[in-house]
Enzyme design. Structure first.
Site, PDB file in Angstrom:
ATOM      1  N   TYR A  19     -72.704  18.089 -14.463  1.00 28.79           N
ATOM      2  CA  TYR A  19     -72.536  19.313 -15.261  1.00 28.79           C
ATOM      3  C   TYR A  19     -71.240  19.300 -16.076  1.00 28.79           C
ATOM      4  O   TYR A  19     -70.533  20.301 -16.133  1.00 28.79           O
ATOM      5  CB  TYR A  19     -72.520  20.555 -14.350  1.00 28.79           C
ATOM      6  CG  TYR A  19     -73.684  20.648 -13.400  1.00 28.79           C
ATOM      7  CD1 TYR A  19     -74.992  20.671 -13.876  1.00 28.79           C
ATOM      8  CD2 TYR A  19     -73.491  20.714 -12.025  1.00 28.79           C
ATOM      9  CE1 TYR A  19     -76.061  20.764 -13.007  1.00 28.79           C
ATOM     10  CE2 TYR A  19     -74.565  20.809 -11.150  1.00 28.79           C
ATOM     11  CZ  TYR A  19     -75.848  20.839 -11.652  1.00 28.79           C
ATOM     12  OH  TYR A  19     -76.898  20.933 -10.783  1.00 28.79           O
ATOM     13  N   TYR A 147     -83.024  29.356  -9.183  1.00 26.36           N
ATOM     14  CA  TYR A 147     -82.657  27.939  -9.349  1.00 26.36           C
ATOM     15  C   TYR A 147     -83.299  27.153  -8.219  1.00 26.36           C
ATOM     16  O   TYR A 147     -83.177  27.526  -7.050  1.00 26.36           O
ATOM     17  CB  TYR A 147     -81.133  27.764  -9.298  1.00 26.36           C
ATOM     18  CG  TYR A 147     -80.735  26.299  -9.336  1.00 26.36           C
ATOM     19  CD1 TYR A 147     -80.614  25.622 -10.545  1.00 26.36           C
ATOM     20  CD2 TYR A 147     -80.522  25.585  -8.154  1.00 26.36           C
ATOM     21  CE1 TYR A 147     -80.288  24.278 -10.577  1.00 26.36           C
ATOM     22  CE2 TYR A 147     -80.188  24.238  -8.186  1.00 26.36           C
ATOM     23  CZ  TYR A 147     -80.075  23.588  -9.399  1.00 26.36           C
ATOM     24  OH  TYR A 147     -79.760  22.260  -9.431  1.00 26.36           O
TER      25      TYR A 147
HETATM   26  C1  LIG Z   1     -78.841  23.299  -4.555  1.00 25.23           C
HETATM   27  C2  LIG Z   1     -80.193  23.880  -4.569  1.00 25.23           C
HETATM   28  C3  LIG Z   1     -81.328  23.094  -4.851  1.00 25.23           C
HETATM   29  C4  LIG Z   1     -81.228  21.642  -5.238  1.00 25.23           C
HETATM   30  O1  LIG Z   1     -80.664  20.857  -4.236  1.00 25.23           O
HETATM   31  P1  LIG Z   1     -80.033  19.424  -4.607  1.00 25.23           P
HETATM   32  O2  LIG Z   1     -79.681  18.844  -3.272  1.00 25.23           O
HETATM   33  O3  LIG Z   1     -78.862  19.684  -5.478  1.00 25.23           O
HETATM   34  O4  LIG Z   1     -81.111  18.658  -5.304  1.00 25.23           O
HETATM   35  C5  LIG Z   1     -82.555  23.711  -4.808  1.00 25.23           C
HETATM   36  N1  LIG Z   1     -82.685  25.008  -4.498  1.00 25.23           N
HETATM   37  C6  LIG Z   1     -81.631  25.782  -4.211  1.00 25.23           C
HETATM   38  C7  LIG Z   1     -81.834  27.216  -3.859  1.00 25.23           C
HETATM   39  C8  LIG Z   1     -80.351  25.247  -4.247  1.00 25.23           C
HETATM   40  O5  LIG Z   1     -79.287  26.036  -3.994  1.00 25.23           O
END
Ligand SMILES: *Cc1c(COP(=O)(O)O)cnc(C)c1O
Length: 421
Positions: A19, A147
């Site tokens: 990022y 997200y």
């Molecule tokens: C961080 C996160 C992800 C993705 O996880 P990564 O290990 O970064 O791929 C997915 N869903 C939520 C809610 C997250 O906080």
């Protein structure tokens, strides 16, 4: 103050940071160690870690119990493939996670990142319908502000306007991304959508109680219960993404407990290993799992990350679960919650402050405008590690943070926000 370490300058022309606009990115801060909620920097200073290394470091850095368990596993078997072979750590962890989760969430599929755990959940949901002979159900319903990861299938169910993934709009699967059912109108809209598109929708996915990377937005347990009820009533699969909220962060072991809901599939990650190693899990209910049982080999779940169920990571996760059993984590989280409420309250009403909110071990100051880089640098000068994103300054400290450090963290957040607005 000592010189920056040689490896930093030597690797800098070659590393690509997350990022980050690499044209203007400043040199990251070299860390050489950690203990409890503190990071040790190469120049000898310490920072109080307000982020817990992206929400993972539940028990603090270098917890002796986790270190010991991982070291022991390293001496016997660091890794073995799970395709046709087995090792104790993965099997024990699967059993423990199933016991810890409510309802009949009994089947654990391991992977190595949260995004992949969500991808696997989506694949399970789509294939559930295919295996049941219902073709055409491959749409996902997700929520604005959400997200779920950075891979292509997960980008397609993140908030579409939040910016991080908007460049890829044309390349992403089109899904239904709707408002959380917070009121009568949005509840009716969700209900209508699931009714209207019942032949095309496979699943509904939501982060329970807190939408994390989308902006640390909270919703009430009633909203979550409403989503669960609507999904059930329309017979679509209900997926919870507890990758951020799982393992105590919102004040209970899993956020779903506060709404009394049990999903068909839950995704876990982040704090699963207590921040020690990458590991994620997708846990399915008996009903989901049984749809994959067949004499037809094509009905099997065709997924298998190379490092799935890595023994070092599973040893760390088992050790982390030991600590949740032995040490008073949930009580510590309640204390953090009370302290953050008191500590961040003075920011409310400051010019430029839009909102102050706290849930479990999550404290947020939302601003009208923000200069993230400048704030981050100010925090480091003050001896704390806070990494603002969107328009928020937030903390998600390790649960073992001392009262003094937490107080300093909250006071510094208020101070830096006050001088910046
Ligand atoms: C961080 C996160 C992800 C993705 O996880 P990564 O290990 O970064 O791929 C997915 N869903 C939520 C809610 C997250 O906080």
């Amino acid at each position: 103050m000592s010189k920056p370490p040689e490896w930093l300058a030597a690797g800098w022309p070659h590393i690509w940071l997350p990022y980050a606009q690499m044209k203007t990115a400043s040199l990251p801060i070299p860390v050489v160690g950690g203990h409890g909620a503190r990071l040790k920097l190469a120049d000898g200073r310490e920072l109080i870690d307000g982020v817990a290394s992206w929400w993972t470091m539940a028990h603090g850095y270098n917890h002796p119990h986790i270190r010991e368990c991982v070291a022991r596993q390293l001496e016997t078997l660091p890794h073995v493939m799970l395709g046709g072979l087995a090792h104790e750590q993965a099997f024990t962890l699967a059993k423990r996670l199933a016991a810890l989760l409510p309802g009949d969430l009994n089947r654990v599929f391991f992977s190595d990142s949260g995004s992949v755990a969500v991808e696997v959940a989506l694949k399970m949901a789509l294939q559930f319908w295919i295996n049941r002979g219902e073709r055409g159900r491959h749409k996902i319903v997700s929520f604005k502000g959400g997200y779920h990861g950075d891979t292509f299938a997960t980008m397609a169910i993140c908030d579409p306007d939040e910016g991080m993934h908007s460049l890829f709009k044309g390349a992403l699967a089109e899904q239904f991304i709707v408002d959380l059912p917070r009121d009568a109108a949005t509840t009716r809209a969700l209900d209508d959508l699931l009714g209207r598109e019942r032949r095309s929708i496979a699943a509904v996915i939501v982060e329970p109680l807190v939408q994390g990377a989308g902006g640390m937005k909270f919703h009430e347990p009633e909203v979550l219960a409403r989503i669960a009820e609507t999904a059930r009533r329309h017979g679509v699969i209900f997926i919870l993404d507890e990758i951020f909220t799982g393992f105590g962060r919102t004040g209970t072991m899993f956020a779903m407990e506060q709404a009394g809901v049990v999903p068909d599939i839950v995704c876990l990650g982040k704090a699963l290993t207590g921040g020690t190693a990458p590991l994620a899990a997708t846990v399915a209910s008996d009903r989901i799992f049984e749809a994959f049982l067949s004499d037809d080999p094509a009905r099997a779940l065709m997924h298998g990350p190379t490092f799935m169920g890595n023994a070092l990571a599973c040893a760390a996760a088992n050790a982390s679960l030991d600590l949740f059993e032995r040490e008073p984590r949930i009580r510590q989280i309640k204390r953090i919650e009370a302290q953050l409420r008191a500590g961040l309250e003075p920011a409310r009403g400051l010019p430029g402050v839009r909102d102050v909110r706290v849930k479990g071990a999550i404290g947020v100051i939302e601003l009208e405008r923000i200069d993230r880089e400048a704030l981050r640098a100010r925090f480091v000068e003050e001896g704390v590690w806070i990494r603002p994103f969107n328009n928020i300054v937030y903390t998600t400290p390790p649960f073992v943070i001392t009262d003094d450090d937490l107080q300093r963290l909250a006071a510094t957040m208020v101070k830096v926000v006050r001088e910046s607005t």
